[in-house]
Write an enzyme that holds these catalytic residues in place. Structure first.
Site, mmCIF file in Angstrom:
data_model
loop_
_atom_site.group_PDB
_atom_site.id
_atom_site.type_symbol
_atom_site.label_atom_id
_atom_site.label_comp_id
_atom_site.label_asym_id
_atom_site.label_seq_id
_atom_site.Cartn_x
_atom_site.Cartn_y
_atom_site.Cartn_z
ATOM 1 N N LEU A 2 77.621 69.278 0.910
ATOM 2 C CA LEU A 2 78.845 68.457 0.394
ATOM 3 C C LEU A 2 79.244 69.454 -0.570
ATOM 4 O O LEU A 2 78.969 69.890 -1.463
ATOM 5 C CB LEU A 2 78.191 67.277 -0.158
ATOM 6 C CG LEU A 2 77.392 66.324 1.117
ATOM 7 C CD1 LEU A 2 77.004 64.878 0.137
ATOM 8 C CD2 LEU A 2 78.628 66.083 2.140
ATOM 9 N N GLY B 187 75.718 70.171 -3.828
ATOM 10 C CA GLY B 187 75.924 71.368 -4.668
ATOM 11 C C GLY B 187 75.718 71.102 -6.249
ATOM 12 O O GLY B 187 76.003 69.997 -6.617
ATOM 13 N N ASP C 26 82.238 75.221 -9.574
ATOM 14 C CA ASP C 26 82.831 76.315 -9.020
ATOM 15 C C ASP C 26 84.319 76.057 -8.807
ATOM 16 O O ASP C 26 85.090 76.512 -8.132
ATOM 17 C CB ASP C 26 82.315 76.519 -7.703
ATOM 18 C CG ASP C 26 82.509 75.511 -6.549
ATOM 19 O OD1 ASP C 26 83.156 74.408 -6.822
ATOM 20 O OD2 ASP C 26 82.374 75.924 -5.359
ATOM 21 N N ASN D 76 86.333 76.938 -11.062
ATOM 22 C CA ASN D 76 87.283 78.201 -11.874
ATOM 23 C C ASN D 76 87.029 79.518 -11.500
ATOM 24 O O ASN D 76 87.455 79.931 -10.454
ATOM 25 C CB ASN D 76 87.092 77.904 -13.575
ATOM 26 C CG ASN D 76 87.752 76.598 -14.196
ATOM 27 O OD1 ASN D 76 88.718 76.093 -13.705
ATOM 28 N ND2 ASN D 76 86.997 76.275 -15.042
ATOM 29 N N ARG D 77 86.176 79.978 -12.023
ATOM 30 C CA ARG D 77 85.937 81.621 -11.785
ATOM 31 C C ARG D 77 85.258 81.779 -10.407
ATOM 32 O O ARG D 77 85.560 82.625 -9.720
ATOM 33 C CB ARG D 77 84.962 82.096 -12.890
ATOM 34 C CG ARG D 77 84.508 83.616 -12.788
ATOM 35 C CD ARG D 77 83.832 84.153 -13.940
ATOM 36 N NE ARG D 77 82.510 83.426 -14.261
ATOM 37 C CZ ARG D 77 81.399 83.787 -13.330
ATOM 38 N NH1 ARG D 77 81.436 84.776 -12.535
ATOM 39 N NH2 ARG D 77 80.104 83.352 -13.223
ATOM 40 N N LEU E 188 83.297 64.340 0.441
ATOM 41 C CA LEU E 188 83.337 62.647 0.146
ATOM 42 C C LEU E 188 84.807 62.056 0.736
ATOM 43 O O LEU E 188 85.742 62.782 0.159
ATOM 44 C CB LEU E 188 82.936 62.084 -1.077
ATOM 45 C CG LEU E 188 81.493 62.673 -1.381
ATOM 46 C CD1 LEU E 188 81.244 61.900 -2.806
ATOM 47 C CD2 LEU E 188 80.384 61.806 -0.445
ATOM 48 N N LEU F 52 83.197 66.338 -8.335
ATOM 49 C CA LEU F 52 82.245 64.972 -8.918
ATOM 50 C C LEU F 52 80.872 65.787 -9.726
ATOM 51 O O LEU F 52 80.637 66.808 -9.166
ATOM 52 C CB LEU F 52 81.890 63.737 -8.124
ATOM 53 C CG LEU F 52 82.777 63.288 -7.527
ATOM 54 C CD1 LEU F 52 82.221 62.272 -6.517
ATOM 55 C CD2 LEU F 52 83.738 62.505 -8.564
#
Length: 135
Positions: A22, A42, A46, A48-49, A68, A83
């Site tokens: 997901l 997860g 993730d 941004n960088r 989702l 989220l």
């Protein structure tokens, strides 16, 4: 790397065709939770960088991905659909009970991201008891 080891272990413990990673970056929409499938939530931030790293890692390992169906069931949702891990787990658990994405999202997504100002006021007022009338 440690992240690569985690992905390798997942594919050793479970049938790869029964894994679904997901990630908000996926183009696939999760519509149902299938018995016998393993849904990987997860834990990497993730946006941004490391944009898209969870999607990339899952694809490299040949693991299916999905996100989702927030916008499909709550088109009034404002902002990013990324989220926290605990929000995703709560949403999945509640969906198993309710089998209703809309009601599940209403329960766990922050009202500030989907309710209008008027709806927030109505919700706040609906919990209050009216004082007895004096005649």
């Amino acid at each position: 790397s440690a992240a690569s080891d985690v992905y390798k272990r997942q594919t050793q413990l479970f049938e790869k065709d029964k894994l679904v990673y997901l990630t908000a970056d996926s183009e696939n929409i999760l519509t149902e939770l299938k018995p016998g499938y393993v849904y990987i939530v997860g834990a990497l931030l993730d946006h941004n960088r490391l944009k898209g790293i969870t999607l990339k890692k899952a694809q490299e390992q040949g693991i299916a991905t999905a996100k989702l169906p927030i916008m499909e069931y709550m088109p009034e949702f404002k902002g990013r659909t990324v989220l926290t891990t605990n929000q995703v787990v709560e949403i999945l658990s509640n969906f198993l009970e309710l089998s209703d994405w809309r009601k599940t999202f209403e329960k766990f997504l922050p009202a500030r991201k989907w309710k209008t100002k008027e709806q927030k006021i109505d919700s706040a007022n609906s919990g209050q008891q009216n004082p007895p009338s004096i005649e």
